[in-house]
Design an enzyme around this catalytic site. Structure first.
Site, PDB file in Angstrom:
ATOM      1  CB  THR A  82       5.495   9.740  -0.655  1.00 43.54           C
ATOM      2  OG1 THR A  82       5.449   9.768  -1.974  1.00 43.54           O
ATOM      3  CG2 THR A  82       4.042   9.453  -0.158  1.00 43.54           C
ATOM      4  CB  VAL A 136       0.787   0.474   3.232  1.00 41.36           C
ATOM      5  CG1 VAL A 136       1.558  -0.767   2.479  1.00 41.36           C
ATOM      6  CG2 VAL A 136      -0.589  -0.170   3.732  1.00 41.36           C
ATOM      7  CB  THR A 137       3.524   3.905   0.755  1.00 38.67           C
ATOM      8  OG1 THR A 137       2.820   2.968  -0.029  1.00 38.67           O
ATOM      9  CG2 THR A 137       4.549   4.633  -0.154  1.00 38.67           C
ATOM     10  CB  THR A 138       3.837   7.454   4.271  1.00 35.35           C
ATOM     11  OG1 THR A 138       2.806   7.049   5.090  1.00 35.35           O
ATOM     12  CG2 THR A 138       3.395   7.894   2.875  1.00 35.35           C
ATOM     13  CG  ASP A 186      -4.105   5.253   3.661  1.00 35.46           C
ATOM     14  OD1 ASP A 186      -3.536   4.422   2.880  1.00 35.46           O
ATOM     15  OD2 ASP A 186      -3.875   6.532   3.830  1.00 35.46           O
ATOM     16  CD  GLN A 225      -2.122   7.698  -4.694  1.00 39.78           C
ATOM     17  OE1 GLN A 225      -2.734   7.580  -5.815  1.00 39.78           O
ATOM     18  NE2 GLN A 225      -0.887   7.295  -4.653  1.00 39.78           N
ATOM     19  N   GLY A 271      -8.827   0.336   2.279  1.00 40.50           N
ATOM     20  CA  GLY A 271      -8.830  -1.000   2.046  1.00 40.50           C
ATOM     21  C   GLY A 271      -9.101  -1.640   0.528  1.00 40.50           C
ATOM     22  CE  LYS A 272      -7.119   2.877  -2.980  1.00 40.16           C
ATOM     23  NZ  LYS A 272      -7.009   3.482  -1.776  1.00 40.16           N
ATOM     24  CB  VAL A 324     -16.661  -8.256   9.589  1.00 40.26           C
ATOM     25  CG1 VAL A 324     -18.020  -7.810   9.442  1.00 40.26           C
ATOM     26  CG2 VAL A 324     -16.509  -9.623   9.080  1.00 40.26           C
ATOM     27  N   GLY A 383      -0.300   2.254  -1.299  1.00 42.35           N
ATOM     28  CA  GLY A 383      -0.138   1.122  -0.684  1.00 42.35           C
ATOM     29  C   GLY A 383      -1.325   0.484  -0.508  1.00 42.35           C
ATOM     30  CG  HIS A 384      -3.464  -1.698  -2.793  1.00 44.03           C
ATOM     31  ND1 HIS A 384      -4.150  -0.582  -2.260  1.00 44.03           N
ATOM     32  CD2 HIS A 384      -3.261  -1.686  -3.979  1.00 44.03           C
ATOM     33  CE1 HIS A 384      -4.593   0.106  -3.553  1.00 44.03           C
ATOM     34  NE2 HIS A 384      -3.931  -0.598  -4.290  1.00 44.03           N
ATOM     35  CB  THR A 385      -2.211  -3.905   4.079  1.00 43.10           C
ATOM     36  OG1 THR A 385      -1.136  -3.127   4.285  1.00 43.10           O
ATOM     37  CG2 THR A 385      -1.857  -5.324   4.800  1.00 43.10           C
ATOM     38  NE  ARG A 400       3.496  10.650   5.296  1.00 37.96           N
ATOM     39  CZ  ARG A 400       3.188  11.390   4.627  1.00 37.96           C
ATOM     40  NH1 ARG A 400       3.527  12.622   4.938  1.00 37.96           N
ATOM     41  NH2 ARG A 400       2.485  11.010   3.482  1.00 37.96           N
TER      42      ARG A 400
END
Length: 427
Positions: free
Chosen positions: A128, A298-300, A13, A223, A15-16, A413, A40-42, A302
């Site tokens: 998950t 993004v995926t879970t 998580d 991950q 920011g890949k 930023v 999960g990627h946003t 949580r």
């Protein structure tokens, strides 16, 4: 040979997706090499936000070929749903390539994952529940279903029978669940064959030919380093190798072909699920980081556990991955703190420890040793160069770079595609 590996340097998580997307316009291929739809990627493009779980982030870059490598485990229903969702939003997904050697997450893998986690109760790992671990277990036990098996009904049936021989014993006798029917599982899996067929390819050949033609190939890990099955905080880890070595086995390229390894590092630290987390915060600062940073999986879905930056973990990531660069994300989230603690070492049984302890017991008992760095109050989201940052923000970045052991070549930023300061080109 311009082959780059991009991976998480913490617990995921980081920011890949933003980092991959930044490079997307200059990259010919983006390859996912491990994990499944537990990642999960946003990615934010203009005013559009895309949540990707299984697809490589390069799917959003025109001219880039996205590849799902042999090291990924694939839930066909999730993949097709994700493709459909992007198509509805006008994204061209026709260039996607799917390895015929990638393993399929079957319905019984998902069932086993969920009932096992419930059975463990307080000892649960925090999976998950998407069947990732059981699918990798089937792969190692040599009863796994690969994408190519969908095109040979006889082989598929034999493999499903072999897998369910054991799993039905566990489901019925240990968990008091109903046995799963072989023909029903086979029928469901065969239903995906025609829909997946346009994407299936010999991705190992494609990727290596691309490298021989001097194409730029980016290998994207899901991950993060501390969730690696071998090098993470075992057993609170994922079931694959997100570290740089995983790119070689998960995509089928030799290590001599990789020219750069980029670690994505959040300006603070988060993790999802159970397991040790030395800098975790349980106070107003932790809640503020979660709120300002939008720290929800993004995926879970949580809430992520939040804490201050951990330089011990960053140094470890540099070492086990052979990192050449860092991409520091979410620096803007720290705006407004008068002083920002940074964990520079641990205290374990009264002793100062500056490297990650190999003992799980020691890591569970590690207490962070903090160094206080002065904060800043100025809005940094419009900064276009390192010199545009407030002096204290510059000093914070420099301190993290020195502590982490590799140069910081880009800084996020803000969440937008254009809200990035590029210090040194990755290409």
């Amino acid at each position: 040979m311009p082959a780059l590996v991009l991976l998480g340097a913490q617990w995921g998580d980081e920011g890949k997706g933003k980092a991959t997307d930044l490079l997307g316009g200059s990259v010919d291929y983006v390859v996912r090499y491990q994990g499944g739809n537990n990642a999960g990627h946003t990615v934010v493009v203009g005013d559009q936000k895309y949540a990707l779980h299984l697809l490589p982030s390069g799917i959003l870059s025109p001219g880039c070929t996205p590849v799902i490598g042999n090291g990924v485990v694939v839930d066909p229903s999730v993949l097709l749903s994700e493709l459909s969702g992007l198509n509805e939003r006008g994204v061209d997904t026709s260039k996607l390539l799917l390895s015929g050697n990638a393993h399929i997450i079957t319905p019984y893998n998902v069932t086993v994952d969920k009932v096992t986690e419930r059975f463990l109760g307080k000892r649960k790992i925090g999976t998950t529940g998407r069947g990732i671990g059981p699918t990798y277990a089937d792969k190692i036990n040599r009863v796994g279903i690969r994408v190519q098996d969908l095109y040979d009904e006889s082989i598929l049936t034999q493999k499903v029978e072999a897998a369910l021989d054991v799993k039905n014993q566990i489901l019925t006798k240990l968990y008091n669940r109903r046995a799963m029917a072989v023909d029903q599982a086979v029928e469901e899996l065969l239903g995906y064959a025609d829909k997946l067929a346009p994407y299936v390819a010999d991705t190992v050949l494609v990727i290596n030919q691309a490298l021989e033609e001097d194409k730029v190939v980016l290998f994207e890990g899901g991950q993060g380093t501390l969730l690696d099955i071998d090098h993470g905080t075992y057993p609170f880890v994922t079931s694959s190798n997100p570290t740089a070595g995983g790119a070689c086995t998960g995509a089928g390229v030799g290590p001599t072909k990789i020219s750069r390894v980029i670690g994505i590092l959040k300006a603070y630290t988060t993790r999802v699920g159970a397991g040790p987390f030395p800098t975790e915060l349980f106070d107003e600062d932790g809640e503020a980081l979660r709120r300002i940073g939008g720290e929800r999986g993004v995926t879970t879905g949580r809430d992520r556990r939040c804490g201050w930056f951990d330089a011990v973990i960053a140094r470890y990531a540099t070492r086990v991955n052979g990192l050449t660069d860092f991409f520091l994300t979410k620096l803007d989230v720290l705006t407004g703190w008068e002083q920002i603690p940074v964990c520079v070492a641990y205290e374990i049984d009264g002793k100062r420890v500056e490297e990650l302890p190999y003992s799980q017991t020691d890591f569970h008992h590690a207490k962070p040793v903090y160094e206080m760095l002065p904060g800043w109050s100025e809005d940094i989201s419009k900064a276009k160069s390192f010199s545009d940052l407030p002096k204290n923000a510059q000093n914070y970045v420099k301190a993290l770079e020195e502590m982490s052991g590799a140069p910081i070549s880009a800084i996020g930023v803000g969440p937008g595609r254009d809200e990035t300061i590029e210090i040194n080109s990755f290409l």
